[in-house]
Write an enzyme that holds these catalytic residues in place. Structure first.
Site, PDB file in Angstrom:
ATOM      1  N   ASP A  46      53.257 -29.073 -16.837  1.00 35.35           N
ATOM      2  CA  ASP A  46      52.747 -30.418 -16.601  1.00 35.35           C
ATOM      3  C   ASP A  46      53.714 -31.446 -17.192  1.00 35.35           C
ATOM      4  OD1 ASP A  46      51.136 -32.694 -16.304  1.00 35.35           O
ATOM      5  OD2 ASP A  46      49.303 -31.542 -16.647  1.00 35.35           O
TER       6      ASP A  46
ATOM      7  N   THR B  93      48.786 -35.524 -11.803  1.00 32.76           N
ATOM      8  CA  THR B  93      48.505 -34.114 -12.078  1.00 32.76           C
ATOM      9  C   THR B  93      47.659 -33.450 -10.989  1.00 32.76           C
ATOM     10  OG1 THR B  93      48.705 -34.397 -14.462  1.00 32.76           O
ATOM     11  CG2 THR B  93      47.398 -32.534 -13.706  1.00 32.76           C
TER      12      THR B  93
ATOM     13  N   LYS C 246      43.740 -28.297 -18.949  1.00 33.72           N
ATOM     14  CA  LYS C 246      43.098 -29.256 -18.053  1.00 33.72           C
ATOM     15  C   LYS C 246      42.295 -28.515 -16.983  1.00 33.72           C
ATOM     16  CE  LYS C 246      46.677 -32.848 -18.378  1.00 33.72           C
ATOM     17  NZ  LYS C 246      47.633 -33.687 -17.597  1.00 33.72           N
TER      18      LYS C 246
END
Length: 542
Positions: free
Chosen positions: A36, A77, A159
């Site tokens: 990420d 994202t 996440k």
């Protein structure tokens, strides 16, 4: 002659053995790695201190597309993970942001939210998660379909969107709950946590990892690829006056999200990798007759990058540590499956902009745009020009949503209002271009920024005006940074394939992240994801 003949025979036998290994019917497991917020340059910028077995091994033994990019705006994202795994852009797969405004609901929704499901493990607030907002299949779905669901798919990340979107509609996903420090899932996937997940949570690894001080691996002064540790551009943790090493995590934990603090340290990568090992062993991934798939997303680089920026010592330290984690992971895969028996790809969900105030200090044109102020000015303009009324319903993701019902009731032309407001917005410093929804719907853009916008534009969900900022401009504060644009600092990311069926090499040909899933489809001889628009990376098949 005998020596020569023996040498030739040995060479032929070795080549045949190697060929047989490379041409094994299928890999035991595919491991997708998304880092990420990883720029392509990080493969080289810190390479003098990388180990031989981490990023360097991927680059030297694998095949790298050095000019890999995101081919749409916005580079966030949620859309990034969705695009890699579906092989298409937000215009098709529907994940147009991390959050976006929905007119019919008159509210923002989250990319992975699902009010019909609830938490399994973790806490209630973190449990309404599924891939239902993803409108197309993923490469992981197609692998499951190809084997009549005998292949296992597991997606993991800190996440929830980094786990649920790659796992697709048919896989299992697990994410980290920052409220209680557990990995969890939702009733979309399971009715109860598997024993291996409960056993992992019982280890209380987040507590152990947070009970230490984050010190640089090497002397901070030796991090010569980063700016001074103490500066006015990075954002300190709450309770610490400066953004400098060392970071006493037990002291910082209470005021910085408790368990959530781990995501903003390299130890979030450690936790993710340890959970990946537990998933492989708990699910016996790659141990059956079919190819399995493990999707791993390292979320911590994004948290660190947002707070400290790409020129920070914290970010450099994170990548030096992540390199060692990757080395450990590859060694584990070697031992578990054997070299050449597993397939890995590594990419990122987006890059990152340099901190705007830092760029200004270096006399590079840059700035911070107060989007709230711009929205207020736009509302004032509409009131003066058209009279009192709630003309603008929402402003988010560099888009503005007009009140279509009010415009219709007043007998006004929507296209005209879009165009006039676009021209008004162009008077403000930091705004480079403004495109209207009408233009997105009526014109086929084939190049540059309007094309990238169109690839991220969804006819049902996107706004009436789409704003592009000048290079190096952000909509944020004086400290820290972000991403989301179509400029190269946000689009240029790694695309690396490694392992089963992959020759070593590299190419500077332009490629996109939407090429990853079609490439996997061709390597695995399975169907393309149903919305795929990318193309297989032909260099891997030449």
């Amino acid at each position: 002659m005998k020596k020569i003949s023996f040498a030739l025979l040995f060479s032929m036998l070795f080549s045949l053995a190697l060929f047989a290994q490379q041409q094994a019917e299928k890999p035991k497991i595919v491991v997708g790695i998304i880092v990420d917020q990883m720029r392509q340059e990080y493969f080289y910028k810190f390479a003098d201190r990388y180990s031989d077995g981490g990023f360097k091994r991927l680059a030297s033994e694998g095949y790298m597309m050095k000019n890999g990019h995101y081919n749409y705006i916005p580079t966030y994202t949620g859309p990034g993970h969705a695009s890699v795994y579906t092989g298409t852009t937000p215009a098709t797969h529907g994940i147009i942001g991390n959050n976006w405004y929905v007119r019919r609901l008159n509210k923002m929704i989250y990319c992975a939210e699902d009010s019909t499901v609830s938490n399994v493990g973790g806490t209630v607030m973190s449990g309404q998660i599924s891939p239902r907002n993803l409108l197309t299949t993923t490469i992981t779905d197609e692998l499951r379909f190809a084997t009549n669901k005998r292949s296992k798919v597991v997606g993991i990340a800190i996440k929830d969107r980094g786990a649920s979107l790659p796992a697709g509609h048919l896989g299992d996903a697990y994410w980290f709950d920052s409220d209680n420090g557990e990995f969890m899932t939702s009733t979309y996937y399971k009715s109860e946590l598997p024993t291996w997940v409960s056993n992992f949570n019982a280890l209380k690894r987040p507590d152990s990892l947070l009970n230490q001080t984050w010190q640089p691996l090497y002397s901070a002064d030796s991090y010569i690829n980063s700016i001074d540790d103490n500066n006015e551009f990075e954002a300190p943790f709450i309770g610490k006056e400066t953004p400098t090493f060392p970071y006493n995590l037990p002291e910082l934990r209470e005021n910085n999200g408790n368990y959530g603090l781990i995501a903003a340290t390299p130890f979030g990568n450690t936790l993710t990798l340890e959970f990946a090992y537990a998933a492989i062993e708990g699910e016996k991934l790659g141990m059956g007759k079919e190819t399995d798939f493990l999707a791993v997303s390292f979320s911590s680089p994004d948290y660190i990058g947002h707070r400290f920026g790409p020129t920070s010592k914290e970010l450099e330290d994170n990548y030096l540590r992540l390199d060692l984690e990757i080395e450990q992971f590859l060694n584990y895969l070697d031992k578990t499956y054997g070299k050449g028996n597993y397939l890995v790809f590594l990419s990122a969900d987006h890059g990152v902009a340099d901190i705007a105030t830092y760029m200004e200090s270096e006399r590079v044109p840059a700035g911070n745009l107060n989007f709230g102020y711009i929205l207020g000015q736009a509302r004032g303009y509409m009131t003066v020009k058209y009279g009192e009324g709630n003309w603008i319903l929402n402003g988010s993701n560099d888009q503005i949503f007009l009140n279509h019902e009010l415009i219709q009731d007043k007998g006004l032309e929507l296209d005209d209002i879009q165009e006039q407001l676009a021209n008004f917005l162009l008077r403000y410093n930091g705004i480079k271009e403004v495109y209207t929804a009408s233009a997105m719907r009526s014109t086929a853009f084939t190049q540059h920024r309007p094309h990238l916008l169109q690839m991220g534009y969804n006819h049902k969900a996107s706004g009436d005006l789409l704003i592009i900022l000048e290079p190096s401009w952000l909509t944020g504060g004086a400290r820290g940074t972000s991403h989301g644009t179509g400029f190269t600092y946000d689009t240029h990311v790694p695309i690396v394939f490694f392992g089963w069926g992959v020759k070593s090499g590299e190419s500077t040909r332009y490629a996109t992240v939407t090429d990853i899933a079609p490439t996997l489809s061709m390597l695995l001889n399975i169907r393309l994801p149903n919305g795929a628009t990318g193309q297989p990376i032909h260099e891997l098949f030449d």
